[in-house]
Each structure stands twice: as structure tokens, then as C-alpha cells.
Motif scaffolding. Structure first.
Motif, PDB file in Angstrom:
ATOM      1  N   UNK A   1       9.973 -26.482 -11.332  1.00 22.60           N
ATOM      2  CA  UNK A   1      10.509 -25.940 -12.745  1.00 22.60           C
ATOM      3  C   UNK A   1       9.389 -25.620 -13.867  1.00 22.60           C
TER       4      UNK A   1
ATOM      5  N   UNK B   1      15.299 -30.338 -21.789  1.00 19.09           N
ATOM      6  CA  UNK B   1      15.964 -31.507 -20.988  1.00 19.09           C
ATOM      7  C   UNK B   1      17.222 -32.207 -21.655  1.00 19.09           C
TER       8      UNK B   1
ATOM      9  N   UNK C   1      -3.000 -22.720 -23.970  1.00 22.21           N
ATOM     10  CA  UNK C   1      -2.780 -22.941 -22.769  1.00 22.21           C
ATOM     11  C   UNK C   1      -1.648 -23.684 -22.574  1.00 22.21           C
ATOM     12  N   UNK C   2      -0.687 -23.174 -21.792  1.00 27.29           N
ATOM     13  CA  UNK C   2       0.630 -23.798 -21.683  1.00 27.29           C
ATOM     14  C   UNK C   2       0.454 -25.050 -20.470  1.00 27.29           C
ATOM     15  N   UNK C   3       1.087 -26.200 -20.790  1.00 30.95           N
ATOM     16  CA  UNK C   3       1.132 -27.104 -19.601  1.00 30.95           C
ATOM     17  C   UNK C   3       2.382 -27.780 -19.317  1.00 30.95           C
TER      18      UNK C   3
ATOM     19  N   UNK D   1      -0.238 -26.266 -25.228  1.00 31.10           N
ATOM     20  CA  UNK D   1       1.345 -26.280 -25.406  1.00 31.10           C
ATOM     21  C   UNK D   1       1.987 -26.831 -24.424  1.00 31.10           C
ATOM     22  N   UNK D   2       2.830 -27.926 -24.691  1.00 29.13           N
ATOM     23  CA  UNK D   2       3.666 -28.753 -23.576  1.00 29.13           C
ATOM     24  C   UNK D   2       4.972 -27.874 -23.830  1.00 29.13           C
ATOM     25  N   UNK D   3       5.201 -27.139 -22.323  1.00 23.85           N
ATOM     26  CA  UNK D   3       6.453 -26.498 -22.189  1.00 23.85           C
ATOM     27  C   UNK D   3       7.742 -27.233 -22.432  1.00 23.85           C
TER      28      UNK D   3
ATOM     29  N   UNK E   1      19.323 -30.292 -23.460  1.00 24.27           N
ATOM     30  CA  UNK E   1      20.611 -29.315 -23.160  1.00 24.27           C
ATOM     31  C   UNK E   1      21.749 -29.779 -22.674  1.00 24.27           C
TER      32      UNK E   1
ATOM     33  N   UNK F   1      11.116 -28.285 -21.444  1.00 22.81           N
ATOM     34  CA  UNK F   1      11.990 -27.995 -20.534  1.00 22.81           C
ATOM     35  C   UNK F   1      13.586 -27.923 -20.714  1.00 22.81           C
TER      36      UNK F   1
ATOM     37  N   UNK G   1       7.985 -22.216 -15.441  1.00 21.22           N
ATOM     38  CA  UNK G   1       7.985 -22.046 -16.965  1.00 21.22           C
ATOM     39  C   UNK G   1       6.433 -21.749 -17.371  1.00 21.22           C
TER      40      UNK G   1
END
Lengths: 369, 441, 217, 343
Positions: free
Chosen positions: A255, D17, A246-248, D11-13, D19, D15, A259
Motif C-alpha cells: 500500500x 489509518x 520526496x514522498x516516503x 512528505x510522509x504519506x 478513517x 495512509x 501511495x
């Protein structure tokens, strides 16, 4: 000193980027949004009332027209609630087919939603065209299985209309080759694009606890950092048999929503691959039990919900024992996710409004019903 | 043109026309040709853009009208002409009517100084470059008129955005051109093109380099940075993605054009595409040598020129054709890049556009002006100006030193500016909050 | 040639004067600004006729391209542009006319008197010292950094001061302006308030999240 | 995150940040577009490709429609005998969600008993939602979903299809959906045999086959009588062909109705012009014309008290469409009357 005057602008109902006939009454101070009042109902079709004069089966094609972008998911939720009310068991293979179709729907919905989101940001159709290209392939598969591209009407109580045609599987396997390439390409095209970052980072932030109190669901909620996915929280159908993440998000801005959707497409692909591994042969159960279509459920009520691509899609039915539902209610994710729009837009620029609206991903057919 | 008309009128027909009659006739003829060229360019560019962007999106594009859809723009034009002309009831009728004209006229003027080939500049003005940009700034008035006269909030917002954008992006454009003008020491477009003969390094600066017509400005560090900044500014001036904010259809419908229909809308469209063509052309002229390219100068030298009045006229024609080919090729290549960018990027927001112009592009071009000064100093100045120390290096050595120095300065400036700009864009949430709400963070 | 130039001159002069009259004669301020632009444009064309190309172009660039835009911007931000119900002439208009004529005469008379009107147009080849090529730009540049350096610098400083002043005013204005908080900012603010003041904690936690807070100083 | 799932994880995406962004992301995007531009001179003919032109240039190129494709319902009849598979069991009419199917049971003209065939079968294509339920529930495999989708017309009324327009030979369906038909062929024909036994005369013959069957039967009778070989069957008449006499009559009726309506506007009389039986389309047309005329008359009427409904009546009981049209005409006339009264 210069006194600035507040200006009221009607964005919609005829406007290129309101995703249908939706009106936003925007009060701006210069270019900054002071207030935004969403006005809808232009597409009201009396859906729930019509459903109460139809038989249970007759409502199935009407659910296609709720969120016309992902009719398969609507079908599933409605089939599930009637099955729950009547107590119908679904054969194994039919369950797998349902999951397959709904996950394909999720991919096509997200591909389209992201394309439209970037379009609202001002890209000239390219991401949308790429998304539509893959969507087109999936729609071809739907057409092959169900007979229609968008208004699929594929699900029946206790099964699906018909089994997959022989030509379906080779094409699906080809598609499974193309999809990862498409996701990679889409990410390369956009995810690091500085302009997209400027437009979406920190825009339309919906904090975690507010997201819960607004009762927002789906990718919008997950982007705010809450790992709430009904497929995990309350596994329905056969979702407990698949591995998927589960992506959070962490901030809850546009943004993050972008994503999260990209990642969800990848997870859907994982599920589809597992479906293909586990899919049982057609022997045994008949997946289209014609006999079970004229249902006459016992007196009572039932609520069933699924994780539709846009959020929690729930159907609530009350039966009085006749062949028509006594009360029929849809919990439409687009509608409820629209609740915080006005607050989310406040303080941002006019140009951000359409982007925030696009990131919520609404379909007016579902909002107005 | 004057000579030809004079010859035909006074020698062939022996009419004894006065000088001013001859000038008038010759200028009218040139103007007529240019006025025909401009709409044709627009028709071609719309077709070119639609086909190109379709290909970038895995589509085919218009291919129904005529062979490969060639006549699609003509069909569109016919549609435009036959559409109903609507004037909003609350509009200011005269201003509403005049606005498209005020927008179109300057773009036509701008053709006056465009060099199509060797000796093929309609009017060789001493201040051609300045003329070009001065005239282009007039169309802002037209946009303002359109936005105000339509009596529509979207139009007004669009016009405000358009004018603000045009006015602010004129500055980086002019500053990047200033660097070039400093090197050439002339505002004449013909001089600037002439200067770009030679071979990769600038011919008129360094002796003994063959004149292959490849000494374009883009090949030196000053010119390259100026080119990059100018092209970005040109995108903004021409309202191209990612700066197509004034007509952002997803936000303010069609900006200042919202209330226009039929051929009045068509005129805005015409003005926009002609302006895009001109901006591409002027980029090609200033940074890519316009008609300069292998072969043109050699051919032209054999033709009739002020230095060589006994040459063969056919060589003039050949040189002209080759030069025009190079020029148009470069121009369309730039338009390709514009379309390519349009195919790949979303658009910026208004405040981001302003930030980018004022806080990034202008400082960068200012540094570039400094670099240009160093370039000029090393290449052109002698002991009188205080650059005696550089004399022993010889022409090529001085050029090399200037090249390395300016390259170092420009790269450093790019990196530093980008970092600073990136940092300012990424203000942390806490700071922002403390800033806006006046809270102790 | 002479005739053509004269015809063009009179046309331009008519345009300039006519437009100038219209500037003061029309009620609508936007129209009057547009007439002003027409007048500027005519002056630019007149310079061109005088073969002062640089000046002409600068006139167009600065007046038509920039100053008039600023005027238009300023006008559009005002409320009533139509000018309906306002009188163009007031009772003692002749007094104003008198003052205007006197002032204009005071400026123009010395110029007219001091000017020798029998200028012979230069004929024959241009001398080496004569300005060529860049049509005045070079002389202007030289003048600015040689003879009139001080004036130039003072003008520059003056403009800088004006610029800084404008920025200061704009900043003040920005601070005074109502700041619209975004949802996240508002939420963060509420949380911090809860943390700082324990007494009111429960109260503000209960308040609805959608309520707009406007912050002003 | 403290939440743990049974299978899979949260999963924490990322971002990105940390970069450094100096424009490389934009260049990457441009590279993708460039790649597509280069590849656009090929066709995307395979699902596994992600680049190449995927446009189908529609009128010239057509995608082969899958068998399951459904657009609008059609009725099947047997190629040779012209017998319709439909028995007017009303299953489809009952299941149709938007209720656009209208069936009239055929009756024996002598005894008045029901015959397993439809006398008239009307589907309003303009309101049909293509759900395919009718085809699914049909126990006789008579109603099937067509693949034809170019149905645009200038008039809504033209999309109300009668039996003649709906009927297709079995061979047509066999061509568009061979495997589907193969599955049900045997049982469908068996059921057809049963219902044919109970049909009399020409009832239950598809309209376009009536002439042919008549000729065939005549030939058969002749051959029986003369014991000669039967002559070749005449060519198949088209669906739209109608006998000129009835068409003319219908037109006449329309004119009469219009005239009557005009008169009514003047003197408030009543008349019910009759449309003779026969082609229902012509009758409907007549009715619509009548309605229009009535409306017009009412508009131009000089304040006279009332306009009587001009309802052209179709005497044939089974001609539902004509009746429907007549009712519509009557309504229109009534409305016109009301409007006039209001004004």
C-alpha cells in the motif's frame, strides 16, 4: 493427525502476471509461501557485450531497449556517463528538455506500473486502461519530439536530437490540465477502496534497515521510509533548480508503494510546470551538436546515475581511448529491487506473490539485459 | 403446454394419445426451448459484458463482426468449436471429459423453475426455490472433477478454491432467502412472485393497497438486507469479481479450466455465464418481483386464467410480453451491476473471502432472520400466537411498527458488524507478531 | 402414465444399483466417490418419482451438494488415489459378504414383515387435513418442533458438539503447524532478541537477513 | 524525519489509518467508473479531457503522424532527373548499430574509377531497429526515415530491401515532412549538382526512373536532331517491374541448380549453375530454391558420401544480394551434407 504436504509450483515463465518471462519457483504449504526462488535470464540479450563492440553513439538506441517502459530515463543516464567521460557541456535548453522528458517518463511509468499492479490484484483492466490512456497522450508527445513512441533514442551527447516541434507546447499544456484530474480520479477509484486496502495493507513489508541492506532503490526504498532520492541526494542535471517533495511511506508494504507512486506522479507534474516556467528560448546554443557524436574519450572510467522511475539507474563505462567502450556495465534498478522478492513473499499467500512482484515494478528487459 | 399439446394431438388430429405421451411431448418441447434459450443468453451476455466494460474503460469494445459487433459471440463460438481439443497426457480421460458436462447440466436444470411472466413458469414446483439452489450445488462436483482430472497444480488449486467458495457462500445465500421464505411462508417461486404485487409495501400483508406490481421485497428493511447479502453471495457463487478467485488469472492462470481447450472450455464458459444469468434472474425474482410491474396484473386479469376462463387469449400474450420484458430488464440490470463491479474492483484473497463470508455475511444474515421473524410477527400473527397487543394498531399501523423496528435492528446490525469486522481486519503489527511467534510482546 | 413411470423407475433403479456396485468395484477412490455421487443422484430422482419433492431436493442439496464434496475433499488430500497394486478382494471375502448380508437382513426383515403392502393410492379430492402445497416441508417442520422436539434438539446438540470438536482439532493442528514468518516479523523478532539478550546482540546482528527462521513448538 | 532538503521536503504519506471504512471507498470507485461509462459516448479528442472513448479504430481511422516520426529508412531521388541523392559515402553503413546497411560503390565500367553513386544499396528491414542514425548522419540528405509502417510479410527475405525498393522521389518525402525538407532542400540540391557532374551514363539514376530517363534522353537527342518538340514521357514504371527475359533466366537457373543439387546427392559431383545477371530478387529466389532443393536432396540421398555445394553464382559483381543468397545456398548445402555424414 493430518499431515500437509509442501507443493512446488512454477509461476512462470509463461504466466499472465510475471511481467515478461520470469519464473518463480514457489514452495507452498497450503496457500502459504514457504520459499520462493526467482529464476530469470529468459530474456538475456547479451546487452553489455554488444555494447562493447559498438561505438559510444551506437549504444544509445540499445539503452532504449533496457527498460522499454521508460527509454528516456535510460537515454539520460547513458548520455550523462559519456558526457562525464568525455567532458561535454550540455546547453541550458537541452537540459530542460531532458528533465521535461524524464519527468514525463516518470509519470507514464508510474501510471502503467500502478495499473499493472491493480491488474495483478484482479481488477479487470480498468485502472490499467485509465493509466494507459494518459500514457498514450505522453507517448504521442514523445513521438512528436523524438519520432518514436517507446524507443525514443532522443538524447545525444551534449544535447538532444532536435528541438521541440511547434505543435508540442499546446498539447503539453492541455496534458497538464488533464493530469491532475487523472491523479484525483485514480485516487478516488482506488486509494480508499476497501478491497485494495485488504489486499495491500501489511502485505510484502520490507523494513527500513533491511531495505538498505538489500540495496533497494527508488519508490520501493522510499515506501520503506527512507527519503533517498538521487535528485535530492546528489542533484544531477539541473534538478537543484526545482521545488519538489520526496514522498516516503511509513510501513513499507504494498500500500505504501502504491501511495508513494501516486504522490511521485504529482511531484513530477510540479517539476514539469517549473520546467515550462524556466525553459529558455532556443537561441544561442545548438541543442544537437552533431560534431560531438563520434566521441573518442580519453582513457579512464566514469559512473553516472540518475533517479530513474524504478530506482537508481547507473551506467559505468571504462574507456581505453578507442571509439568503443572497453567495459560497459548497467546498474539496473529492476534487477536489484528484485533481490528481496523471495524473502518478502515468505509467509504470505500465493495470491500475494503477484501483488508483491507488481509492487516492485520490474521490466524484464532490464532485469535480464 | 400440456393443454396445448393435448388439444393438438387429441382434438385436432384425434390420435387418442395417452396422458403420459402428451406430458412427455410437452415437457420435451419446453426443455428444447429452454436449452435453446440458455446458450443464447450466454452469447448475448458475453457481448453485453464486453461492450459495457469497454465503455467503462473509455474503449469501444468489439464492434467489427456484424453491426456494432453483434455477431462477435457467434464468431467466438465458431472459434471455440474449431479449436483443437487437448487432453493432457496425465489426465484422467473420462473424468476430464465428463467434468464440463456435469458443470453445464445443472445450470440447464435451473431454468425449469424460472418465472418468465404471469403463468409462464415452466414447472411450478412447491419447493422451487430450494430446487434452484440444490441443483446449483451440483456443479461444484463438476468443478472438483475438472480440477482433479486435469492433473495440474493450478487446476487443483482452482478447483479447491472454487468448491470451498461455493460451499461457504451457499450458507449466507440460503440464510438471506430464509428471511424471505419466512415472510411468504412458501418455497414456491410462483408464490413469492405473486406476493410481490401491491405498491412499495407488501400487498398481501396490507389490505386496501392497489396492486401495481411494485410490492417488491427490496422495499422493506428485511428484504433489503437480504438482497444485499444475497447479491454478494451470488457474486461469489457466480465467480464474479471481486470473488473471481477460482479463476484468478493473475495467480493461478485459469483455475480449474487451465487444461481445457476448444469446446470443453467453451462449456465451462457457457456454464459460468448461464449461471450468472440465472443468479441475476433469481435476484430479480426474489427481491424485485420478477415480472411484476405496473400493468402486468391488470392485463393478465383480462386474459384466460383459472379464475377467468372466458378471457381473451391476446391479453395473456400481452401480459406475458410485458412481464417478460420487466423480468429481462431487471435481470440485465443486475448483470450491469455485476459488470460495473467488475470494472471497479480488484479481487479479494482466498482467506479474506472466507473471512468475509463466515465472519461477516453469515452473522448479518442471521440477524436478518431475526428481523424477518419480527416482521412476520407484527404483520401476520394474531392473539393466538401472542401478538394480540398489536391488533389495535390496524393493518397499516402494524406494518409501520414492523418497518421501523426491523429497519432499526438491521441498521444497527450493519454498523456493529462492520465495525467489529473492520477491527479484526486491522490487527496491529505487535499483536500479530506476539500471536504468531509466541513472544512476550 | 403408469408405463412411463415404470420405465423411469427401472432405469433409476438400474442406475442406483449399478453405481453402487461400481463404488466398491473400481480401484480408483476418486472414481468410486464419483460413482457414489451418481448413486445419490439416482436416489434423489427416485424420491422425485415418488412425488416427495422436498425430500428429493434435500437429498440433492445435502448428499450431492455437500456430503460428496466433503468426501471428495477428504480423498484428494490423501496421497494415493489411484489404488494401483491394491487388491480389491482379500482371502476371506465371503465372510465379509456373509456379515453384510446378515446385517442387512436384520434391518430389512422387520420392515418387510411389518409393512402392509396393499396400500390403495388416494383417489378423489384431497381432504383439508391432507398435506398440500409445500410437499412435506410443512409436516417435517411441524414434526421437528412439536412431537420430535427432543430428538431434534438432541441431534442439534450433537452436531454442535461435533462442530466444536472439529474446531478444537483444527486449532490444535494450527498450533502444531509450522509457522512461516514473514520478513518483517522475522526482522522484528531478531531486533527484540537483540534487545533482550545483550550478550548475543552483536552475533545476531551479523547474521544474514535472508535466512529463513522457522518457528515450531 | 530529520532530513532536510534544500528545496522541497520529505512528505510522509498519509495512509488514512484512522478513517472508518464501511464501504464508502468502494462506492467512490464505482462512482468513478459510472462517470466514465456516461462519458463514453463522446470521443476523447482533446488532451485536456480525461474521459471519453480514446480508441482509434485503426484501419478506418488513422492518427496523423508527426513529421519526426521514423520507421524505416528510404533513399531519395530527384523527381525530374531521377538522380539519386546518395553518393555512397558509407556514413550510414558505418553508424548503423545493428549493421543492416550494405552499400556497393558504383564504378565507371570503362575506367574502373569510383563514381559518387551507389551501385546497390541494401537495407535489411527485418533487423533494422529504426534508430534513425543513418538519416541523422547522412551528409547528402539522401537517406530519410519513412512513415510507412504496414510492412508485414510472410517471409523474412522479403524484408531485405534493395535500391529499387528503397528509392522514393523527393516529392514523397516533402509531403510527409515538409518543414524538415524545407530546412535542408537548398544544400541537398547543391550537393546533388556536384555529384551529378561526376556521374556517367545511367549510373546514379534511381532504378524505377531508368526507363523514363532513357526515354527522355532519347527524346532529347531526337529533338536535338530533328529540332522537334519532345514527345510526352512514358508513364512511370513500377518498382517491381522487371524485364521478363531476365526473370525467366533466373527461374531457369533455379531449376538447373535444383537439378544439380539432386544429382550431387546421388553421385557426389560438383556443379555451379550460373544465374544470369539482372534482377537480383529473382536471382535470390533462385538461390533459395536451390538451397532448399539441395537440402531436400541431401535428406533423401541414400547414404552417398558427399554433397557438393551447389552455389548458383551471380556473375555481376555489383549484385550483392545475389551473392549473399548464393553463399547462403552454399551454406545450406554444406549443412545438409554434414547432417548426412553424421547420420
Amino acid at each position: 493427525m493430518i499431515k500437509t504436504e509442501e507443493l512446488q509450483i512454477n509461476i512462470g515463465p509463461q504466466h499472465p502476471s510475471t511481467h515478461g518471462v520470469f519464473r518463480m519457483l514457489v514452495t507452498v504449504d497450503g496457500e502459504t509461501i514457504v520459499d520462493l526462488v526467482p529464476v530469470f535470464g529468459y530474456l538475456h540479450r547479451n546487452h553489455e557485450q554488444i555494447a562493447e563492440v559498438n561505438t559510444y553513439l551506437q549504444n544509445m538506441p540499445y539503452t532504449d531497449r533496457l527498460d522499454y517502459f521508460n527509454s528516456m530515463a535510460n537515454n539520460q543516464a547513458y548520455a550523462m556517463v559519456v558526457e562525464k567521460l568525455v567532458g561535454i557541456e550540455v546547453p541550458e535548453r537541452a537540459e530542460y528538455l531532458r528533465v521535461l522528458m524524464v519527468e514525463l517518463t516518470r509519470i507514464l511509468n508510474h501510471a502503467g506500473a500502478l495499473g499493472f499492479l491493480i491488474n495483478d490484484m484482479g481488477a479487470w483492466q480498468t485502472p490499467l486502461a485509465f493509466g494507459m490512456r494518459e500514457r498514450e497522450k505522453i507517448l504521442d508527445l514523445f513521438e512528436m519530439a523524438s519520432g518514436a513512441r517507446m524507443m525514443c533514442n532522443y538524447f545525444r551527447f551534449g544535447g538532444v536530437v532536435r528541438d521541440l516541434p511547434p505543435a508540442f507546447m499546446p498539447l503539453l499544456k492541455d496534458l497538464l490540465v488533464a493530469l491532475p484530474a487523472f491523479f484525483d480520479e485514480f485516487e478516488r477509484l482506488l486509494c480508499e477502496n476497501e478491497i485494495l486496502l485488504q489486499r495491500s495493507e501489511g502485505v510484502g513489508v520490507l523494513p527500513k534497515d533491511l531495505a538498505i541492506s538489500y540495496s533497494v532503490t527508488g519508490p520501493v526504498l522510499r515506501a520503506s521510509g527512507i527519503p533517498y532520492d538521487i535528485r535530492k541526494a546528489e542533484p544531477y542535471s539541473i534538478y537543484d533548480r526545482f521545488d519538489f517533495d520526496v514522498p516516503v511511506g511509513s510501513v513499507g508494504d504494498v500500500y505504501d508503494r502504491f501511495l508513494v507512486r501516486v504522490e511521485e506522479m504529482r511531484q513530477s507534474l510540479r517539476i514539469i510546470e517549473q520546467v515550462l516556467e524556466q525553459l529558455p528560448d532556443a537561441e544561442g546554443d545548438h541543442i544537437n551538436p552533431k560534431a560531438k557524436q563520434n566521441v573518442r574519450p580519453p582513457v579512464g572510467d566514469a559512473y553516472a546515475r540518475i533517479e530513474s522511475p524504478k530506482g537508481e539507474l547507473g551506467f559505468y563505462l571504462v574507456s581505453d581511448g578507442s571509439e568503443k567502450p572497453y567495459r560497459y556495465k548497467v546498474r539496473a534498478p529492476s534487477f536489484i529491487n528484485l533481490t528481496p522478492l523471495g524473502d518478502m513473499c515468505r509467509g504470505y499467500k500465493v495470491a500475494d506473490v503477484v501483488v508483491i512482484l507488481g509492487s516492485i515494478d520490474i521490466v524484464m528487459g532490464e532485469v535480464d539485459r | 403446454m400440456y393443454d396445448v399439446v393435448d388439444y393438438v394431438l387429441n382434438t385436432t388430429f384425434n390420435l387418442g394419445a395417452a396422458g403420459w405421451v402428451v406430458s412427455l411431448i410437452s415437457y420435451l418441447m419446453i426443455a428444447t426451448v429452454l436449452f435453446l434459450v440458455a446458450p443464447l443468453q450466454m452469447l448475448f451476455l458475453t457481448y453485453y459484458e464486453r461492450r459495457l466494460i469497454a465503455r467503462m474503460q473509455d474503449r469501444v469494445g468489439p464492434n467489427r463482426v456484424g453491426p456494432e459487433g453483434m455477431f462477435q459471440p457467434v464468431a467466438d463460438a465458431v472459434k471455440m468449436f474449431t479449436k483443437e481439443d487437448i487432453i493432457p497426457a496425465a489426465a484422467d480421460k473420462w473424468v476430464h471429459l465428463l467434468a464440463p458436462l456435469v458443470v453445464v447440466a445443472p445450470t440447464m436444470f435451473m431454468f425449469a423453475v424460472l418465472p418468465w411472466g404471469p403463468g409462464m413458469t415452466p414447472i411450478d414446483m412447491h419447493i422451487g426455490l430450494l430446487f434452484f439452489f440444490a441443483v446449483s450445488s451440483i456443479s461444484a462436483v463438476g468443478l472438483m472433477m475438472a480440477g482433479w482430472a486435469s492433473y495440474n497444480k493450478f487446476s487443483l488449486l482452482g478447483a479447491m478454491r472454487a468448491v470451498a467458495q461455493m460451499v461457504s457462500y451457499e450458507i449466507p445465500a440460503m440464510l438471506s432467502l430464509l428471511a424471505i421464505v419466512m415472510i411468504t411462508g412458501s418455497l414456491s417461486i410462483v408464490d413469492i412472485v405473486q406476493w410481490q404485487g401491491g405498491l412499495f409495501i407488501s400487498s398481501s400483508d396490507v389490505a386496501g393497497v392497489p396492486n401495481w406490481g411494485l410490492g417488491w421485497f427490496v422495499f422493506n428493511p428485511v428484504g433489503f438486507l437480504a438482497f444485499a447479502a444475497f447479491f454478494i453471495a451470488a457474486l461469489a457463487e457466480g465467480e464474479r469479481t471481486p470473488f473471481d478467485i477460482p479463476e484468478a488469472d493473475s495467480e493461478i492462470v485459469a483455475g480449474y479450466m487451465t487444461e481445457y481447450s476448444g469446446m470443453k472450455f467453451g462449456l465451462f464458459f457457457l456454464a459460468q455465464y448461464v449461471l450468472n444469468f440465472l443468479l441475476c434472474a433469481i435476484t430479480a425474482v426474489i427481491f424485485f418481483g420478477a415480472w411484476q410491474g405496473p400493468g402486468v396484473n391488470e392485463l393478465y386479469a383480462l386474459g384466460i386464467t383459472p379464475d377467468n376462463p372466458d378471457g381473451n387469449g391476446w391479453f395473456n400474450v400481452l401480459a406475458g410480453v410485458l412481464g417478460a420484458f420487466y423480468f429481462l430488464f431487471k435481470t440485465y440490470a443486475f448483470f450491469f451491476v455485476m459488470v460495473w463491479i467488475r470494472g471497479a474492483f480488484p479481487r479479494l484473497r482466498v482467506d479474506q473471502l472466507m473471512d468475509f463470508g463466515w465472519k461477516y455475511l453469515i452473522p448479518l444474515t442471521l440477524v436478518n432472520v431475526f428481523s424477518a421473524a419480527i416482521w412476520v410477527g407484527f404483520n401476520n400473527w394474531g392473539a393466538n400466537e401472542g401478538f394480540g397487543f398489536a391488533e389495535p394498531l390496524g393493518d397499516l399501523g402494524r406494518w409501520a411498527v414492523a418497518f421501523v423496528l426491523t429497519l432499526a435492528i438491521n441498521i444497527a446490525a450493519y454498523i456493529v458488524m462492520t465495525r467489529i469486522y473492520g477491527e479484526t481486519r486491522r490487527v496491529t503489527f505487535d499483536e500479530q507478531l506476539a500471536d504468531t511467534a509466541g513472544l512476550p510482546s | 402414465m403408469e408405463l412411463l413411470i415404470q420405465i423411469i423407475f427401472f432405469l433409476l433403479a438400474a442406475l442406483i444399483l449399478g453405481a453402487g456396485v461400481m463404488v466398491v468395484a473400481v480401484r480408483n477412490i476418486i472414481h468410486s466417490a464419483l460413482w457414489l455421487i451418481g448413486s445419490f443422484f439416482g436416489v434423489g430422482a427416485l424420491y422425485l418419482l415418488l412425488e416427495a419433492e422436498f425430500l428429493a431436493v434435500v437429498q440433492v442439496l445435502v448428499y450431492v451438494g455437500a456430503v460428496s464434496i466433503l468426501i471428495l475433499f477428504a480423498i484428494m488430500l490423501t496421497r494415493d488415489v489411484s489404488g494401483q497394486g491394491e487388491r480389491l478382494l482379500f482371502q476371506r471375502w465371503w465372510l465379509a459378504l456373509l456379515v453384510a448380508i446378515t446385517l442387512f437382513a436384520a434391518v430389512i426383515t422387520p420392515t418387510l414383515l411389518a409393512q402392509s403392502w396393499n396400500v390403495v393410492p388416494p383417489t378423489g379430492p384431497i381432504e383439508p387435513g391432507q398435506p398440500t402445497g409445500i410437499a412435506g416441508a410443512l409436516e417435517l417442520g411441524r414434526g421437528f418442533v412439536h412431537e420430535f422436539l427432543l430428538h431434534f434438539e438432541i441431534a442439534g446438540v450433537l452436531l454442535l458438539v461435533a462442530l466444536i470438536g472439529a474446531i478444537v482439532i483444527a486449532f490444535e493442528e494450527r498450533n502444531r503447524r509450522r509457522k512461516v514468518l514473514t520478513l518483517a516479523e522475522e526482522h522484528e523478532l531478531r531486533k527484540r532478541r537483540e534487545q533482550t539478550s545483550d550478550a548475543n546482540a552483536s552475533e545476531s546482528a551479523l547474521s544474514a537477513p535472508g535466512h529463513p527462521i522457522s518457528q515450531s513448538e | 524525519m530529520t532530513i532536510q532538503f534544500e528545496r522541497g521536503k520529505v512528505v510522509v504519506i498519509d495512509r488514512g489509518a484512522r478513517k472508518l471504512r464501511v464501504g464508502q471507498g468502494m462506492l467512490k470507485g464505482m462512482a468513478v467508473v459510472w462517470h466514465h461509462w456516461l462519458k463514453s459516448f463522446q470521443k476523447l479528442d482533446n488532451f485536456s479531457k480525461t474521459a471519453g472513448v480514446f480508441t482509434v479504430e485503426y484501419p478506418d481511422e488513422r492518427i496523423k503522424l508527426p513529421e519526426a516520426y521514423r520507421n524505416m529508412p528510404i533513399l531519395l531521388y530527384d523527381d525530374e532527373t531521377g538522380q539519386e541523392l546518395c553518393t555512397a559515402c558509407f556514413q550510414c553503413q558505418r553508424v548503423c548499430p545493428p549493421q543492416v546497411i550494405h552499400i556497393n560503390q558504383a564504378r565507371n565500367p570503362e575506367t574502373g574509377k569510383a563514381i559518387p553513386a551507389a551501385a546497390e544499396f541494401i537495407i535489411e528491414y527485418d533487423a533494422c531497429m529504426s534508430c534513425g542514425f543513418c538519416a541523422e548522419v547522412c551528409p547528402f540528405d539522401s537517406i530519410k526515415m519513412d512513415h510507412e509502417f504496414e510492412l508485414s510479410t510472410e517471409d523474412h527475405a522479403e524484408l531485405t530491401m534493395n535500391k529499387a525498393q528503397l528509392s522514393r522521389p523527393v516529392s514523397y518525402y516533402e509531403r510527409i515532412a515538409p518543414t524538415f525538407w524545407a530546412e535542408v532542400k537548398a544544400s541537398a540540391y547543391k550537393k546533388l549538382q556536384n555529384s551529378v557532374k561526376r556521374r556517367v551514363d545511367l549510373i546514379g539514376i534511381a532504378p524505377q526512373m531508368v526507363e523514363k530517363v532513357k526515354a527522355m534522353r532519347a527524346a532529347a537527342a531526337e529533338s536535338e536532331a530533328t529540332e522537334a518538340a519532345p514527345s510526352s514521357a512514358p508513364t512511370k514504371p513500377s518498382a517491381a517491374e522487371t524485364s521478363p527475359a531476365t526473370d525467366k533466366a533466373a527461374k531457369l537457373a533455379a531449376i538447373r541448380a535444383a537439378n544439380a543439387a539432386k544429382q550431387d546427392a546421388g553421385n557426389g559431383g560438383t556443379s555451379t549453375p550460373e544465374a544470369p545477371a539482372g534482377d537480383d530478387k529473382a536471382a535470390k529466389l533462385a538461390a533459395i530454391r536451390a538451397a532448399n532443393a539441395a537440402k531436400k536432396a541431401a535428406e533423401s540421398g541414400e547414404g552417398s558420401a558427399s554433397v557438393a555445394p551447389a552455389a548458383p553464382e551471380a556473375p555481376a559483381g555489383d549484385d550483392k544480394a545475389a551473392r549473399l543468397a548464393a553463399i547462403r545456398a552454399a551454406n545450406a548445402a554444406k549443412k545438409a551434407k554434414d547432417e548426412q555424414e553424421n547420420s
